[in-house]
Design a protein around this motif. Structure first.
Motif, PDB file in Angstrom:
ATOM      1  N   GLY A 113      17.909  35.470  40.624  1.00  0.00           N
ATOM      2  CA  GLY A 113      16.645  35.520  39.906  1.00  0.00           C
ATOM      3  C   GLY A 113      16.796  35.582  38.401  1.00  0.00           C
ATOM      4  O   GLY A 113      15.832  35.363  37.669  1.00  0.00           O
ATOM      5  N   ASP A 114      18.005  35.859  37.903  1.00  0.00           N
ATOM      6  CA  ASP A 114      18.225  35.907  36.464  1.00  0.00           C
ATOM      7  C   ASP A 114      18.471  34.488  35.942  1.00  0.00           C
ATOM      8  O   ASP A 114      18.925  33.607  36.679  1.00  0.00           O
ATOM      9  N   LYS A 115      18.181  34.271  34.686  1.00  0.00           N
ATOM     10  CA  LYS A 115      18.329  32.945  34.098  1.00  0.00           C
ATOM     11  C   LYS A 115      19.546  32.843  33.186  1.00  0.00           C
ATOM     12  O   LYS A 115      19.651  31.937  32.379  1.00  0.00           O
ATOM     13  N   GLY A 116      20.472  33.786  33.323  1.00  0.00           N
ATOM     14  CA  GLY A 116      21.705  33.745  32.545  1.00  0.00           C
ATOM     15  C   GLY A 116      21.849  34.876  31.560  1.00  0.00           C
ATOM     16  O   GLY A 116      22.922  35.056  30.972  1.00  0.00           O
ATOM     17  N   GLY A 117      20.800  35.661  31.353  1.00  0.00           N
ATOM     18  CA  GLY A 117      20.856  36.718  30.354  1.00  0.00           C
ATOM     19  C   GLY A 117      21.784  37.851  30.702  1.00  0.00           C
ATOM     20  O   GLY A 117      22.255  38.573  29.811  1.00  0.00           O
ATOM     21  N   GLN A 118      22.064  38.065  31.990  1.00  0.00           N
ATOM     22  CA  GLN A 118      22.917  39.174  32.413  1.00  0.00           C
ATOM     23  C   GLN A 118      24.245  38.701  33.000  1.00  0.00           C
ATOM     24  O   GLN A 118      24.927  39.473  33.691  1.00  0.00           O
ATOM     25  N   ASP A 119      24.627  37.462  32.753  1.00  0.00           N
ATOM     26  CA  ASP A 119      25.889  36.953  33.297  1.00  0.00           C
ATOM     27  C   ASP A 119      27.061  37.819  32.852  1.00  0.00           C
ATOM     28  O   ASP A 119      27.139  38.252  31.697  1.00  0.00           O
ATOM     29  N   LYS A 120      28.014  38.051  33.791  1.00  0.00           N
ATOM     30  CA  LYS A 120      29.193  38.853  33.492  1.00  0.00           C
ATOM     31  C   LYS A 120      30.445  38.135  33.978  1.00  0.00           C
ATOM     32  O   LYS A 120      30.475  37.623  35.101  1.00  0.00           O
ATOM     33  N   PRO A 121      31.504  38.096  33.152  1.00  0.00           N
ATOM     34  CA  PRO A 121      32.758  37.472  33.606  1.00  0.00           C
ATOM     35  C   PRO A 121      33.345  38.240  34.786  1.00  0.00           C
ATOM     36  O   PRO A 121      33.242  39.463  34.860  1.00  0.00           O
ATOM     37  N   VAL A 122      33.962  37.511  35.696  1.00  0.00           N
ATOM     38  CA  VAL A 122      34.663  38.121  36.825  1.00  0.00           C
ATOM     39  C   VAL A 122      35.980  37.384  37.016  1.00  0.00           C
ATOM     40  O   VAL A 122      36.116  36.215  36.624  1.00  0.00           O
ATOM     41  N   PRO A 123      36.976  38.036  37.612  1.00  0.00           N
ATOM     42  CA  PRO A 123      38.235  37.332  37.884  1.00  0.00           C
ATOM     43  C   PRO A 123      38.036  36.307  38.987  1.00  0.00           C
ATOM     44  O   PRO A 123      37.093  36.412  39.779  1.00  0.00           O
ATOM     45  N   PRO A 124      38.922  35.327  39.071  1.00  0.00           N
ATOM     46  CA  PRO A 124      38.832  34.365  40.172  1.00  0.00           C
ATOM     47  C   PRO A 124      38.881  35.074  41.510  1.00  0.00           C
ATOM     48  O   PRO A 124      39.579  36.087  41.651  1.00  0.00           O
ATOM     49  N   PRO A 125      38.137  34.597  42.495  1.00  0.00           N
ATOM     50  CA  PRO A 125      38.146  35.247  43.806  1.00  0.00           C
ATOM     51  C   PRO A 125      39.557  35.320  44.381  1.00  0.00           C
ATOM     52  O   PRO A 125      40.339  34.378  44.273  1.00  0.00           O
ATOM     53  N   THR A 126      39.870  36.426  44.996  1.00  0.00           N
ATOM     54  CA  THR A 126      41.208  36.607  45.559  1.00  0.00           C
ATOM     55  C   THR A 126      41.398  35.850  46.856  1.00  0.00           C
ATOM     56  O   THR A 126      42.518  35.701  47.338  1.00  0.00           O
ATOM     57  N   ASN A 127      40.287  35.346  47.438  1.00  0.00           N
ATOM     58  CA  ASN A 127      40.407  34.631  48.710  1.00  0.00           C
ATOM     59  C   ASN A 127      40.554  33.130  48.523  1.00  0.00           C
ATOM     60  O   ASN A 127      40.368  32.371  49.462  1.00  0.00           O
ATOM     61  N   GLN A 128      40.893  32.697  47.289  1.00  0.00           N
ATOM     62  CA  GLN A 128      41.162  31.284  47.087  1.00  0.00           C
ATOM     63  C   GLN A 128      42.464  30.918  47.801  1.00  0.00           C
ATOM     64  O   GLN A 128      43.385  31.729  47.893  1.00  0.00           O
ATOM     65  N   PRO A 129      42.598  29.692  48.312  1.00  0.00           N
ATOM     66  CA  PRO A 129      43.813  29.297  49.020  1.00  0.00           C
ATOM     67  C   PRO A 129      45.051  29.463  48.154  1.00  0.00           C
ATOM     68  O   PRO A 129      45.019  29.251  46.955  1.00  0.00           O
ATOM     69  N   SER A 130      46.129  29.863  48.766  1.00  0.00           N
ATOM     70  CA  SER A 130      47.383  30.075  48.055  1.00  0.00           C
ATOM     71  C   SER A 130      47.835  28.813  47.346  1.00  0.00           C
ATOM     72  O   SER A 130      47.850  27.735  47.924  1.00  0.00           O
ATOM     73  N   GLY A 131      48.179  28.967  46.051  1.00  0.00           N
ATOM     74  CA  GLY A 131      48.679  27.840  45.284  1.00  0.00           C
ATOM     75  C   GLY A 131      47.601  26.951  44.712  1.00  0.00           C
ATOM     76  O   GLY A 131      47.901  25.971  44.037  1.00  0.00           O
ATOM     77  N   SER A 132      46.307  27.267  44.954  1.00  0.00           N
ATOM     78  CA  SER A 132      45.228  26.434  44.423  1.00  0.00           C
ATOM     79  C   SER A 132      45.035  26.725  42.952  1.00  0.00           C
ATOM     80  O   SER A 132      44.937  27.877  42.551  1.00  0.00           O
ATOM     81  N   PRO A 133      44.968  25.705  42.119  1.00  0.00           N
ATOM     82  CA  PRO A 133      44.759  25.930  40.690  1.00  0.00           C
ATOM     83  C   PRO A 133      43.324  26.321  40.407  1.00  0.00           C
ATOM     84  O   PRO A 133      42.426  26.047  41.189  1.00  0.00           O
TER      85      PRO A 133
END
Length: 300
Positions: free
Chosen positions: A231-251
């Motif tokens: 529901g937000d339009k970008g005003g409260q966006d926060k950086p997060v680390p890449p998800p840890t469940n990404q496939p191994s070795g995926s860039p």
């Protein structure tokens, strides 16, 4: 000619006439819609905001199902892209136009299954993002005082508003309400394909198992990740680390991808967790599009 034979001939003629008028299925034709095109029967003027970078593909895609369609939950991290603190859709413009055109507002509300009076609050509850995969939807336009309905493929990079289950609900370039696609066997794709278009790479977004509070989005500017509140339009966006469940070795996703690199001849191997891999590129005339294998709705 006997009575029985005459009835059989009449039935055959009637069947042919009905087939030619109605078609074998109202959902057989699927219109290819590039990210910037308005498309047929727009509900509103465009409310899409110009993107300054091309959404990049995810590192991997879920493998296709037996019928060639990929079902991706709306809660999948990286399914959508965007720019931090920037909305890809002018929600206020959509609301102002619809509330100033009551006939359209009523027709629009009918598609979404809400009261006309609830249109402003409903639109404000949605979240602006960019598609990162060519996506099947049912698109609804407006013509002759009523809502229309047609099947379409929205190109990666299309600005949409999604609900709290991650389902696309509005196409910003035309204000059209969106609903899940009607999948039939051997659809016929029409319109102009973009260079990276591959029928076998289409995805269908399925509802997240529960309402979401935030959506994990890929930053199209630099390939980083951030969370956007529903529901937000970008005003409260926060950086997060890449998800840890990404496939191994995926860039990590790169900030842009050329049409030649994003269009692959065969899909990558299936990951451990579903992610999406879009195709991006300008809409240009190409050779006629061929239909993928028979399709049926993905399991919820």
């Amino acid at each position: 000619m006997g009575l029985a034979a005459g009835v059989a001939v009449l039935a055959a003629v009637v069947g042919l006439v009905l087939s030619s008028v109605l078609g074998a299925s109202p959902h057989k034709e699927v219109l290819l819609q590039s990210a910037a095109s308005t498309g047929p029967d727009p509900f509103t003027p465009s409310a899409g905001q110009a993107a300054t970078a091309t959404p990049s593909p995810a590192a991997t895609m879920p493998s296709p199902t037996a019928n060639g369609i990929r079902g991706v939950p709306g809660s999948t991290a990286g399914l959508y892209g965007g720019s931090m603190h920037t909305s890809s859709c002018d929600v206020g413009r959509l609301v102002r136009f619809l509330t100033a055109n009551r006939d359209k507002e009523r027709a629009w509300a009918g598609v979404e299954g809400i009261d006309a009076a609830a249109v402003p609050s409903y639109i404000h509850s949605l979240t602006p993002v960019l598609l990162r995969a060519d996506t099947r939807v049912t698109n609804h336009g407006y013509r002759n005082g009523a809502a229309t309905s047609f099947q379409s493929v929205l190109q990666a990079g299309t600005a949409v508003l999604v609900d709290d289950r991650g389902l696309p609900r509005v196409r910003c370039a035309c204000g059209n309400p969106l609903t899940p696609p009607a999948l039939v066997a051997n659809p016929r794709y029409t319109g102009q394909a973009w260079p990276s278009y591959q029928p076998s790479n289409l995805v269908v977004v399925t509802a997240a198992p529960r309402p979401m509070v935030t959506i994990i989005v890929v930053n199209i500017q630099d390939g980083s990740w951030f969370e956007r509140f529903v529901g937000d339009k970008g005003g409260q966006d926060k950086p997060v680390p890449p998800p840890t469940n990404q496939p191994s070795g995926s860039p990590s996703p790169s900030p842009s991808a050329s049409a030649s690199s994003s269009a692959s001849s065969s899909p990558p191997p299936p990951p451990s967790t579903a992610t999406t891999s879009p195709s991006s590129g300008p809409s240009t005339p190409t050779t006629p599009v061929t239909s993928p294998p028979a399709s049926s709705p993905p399991p919820p």
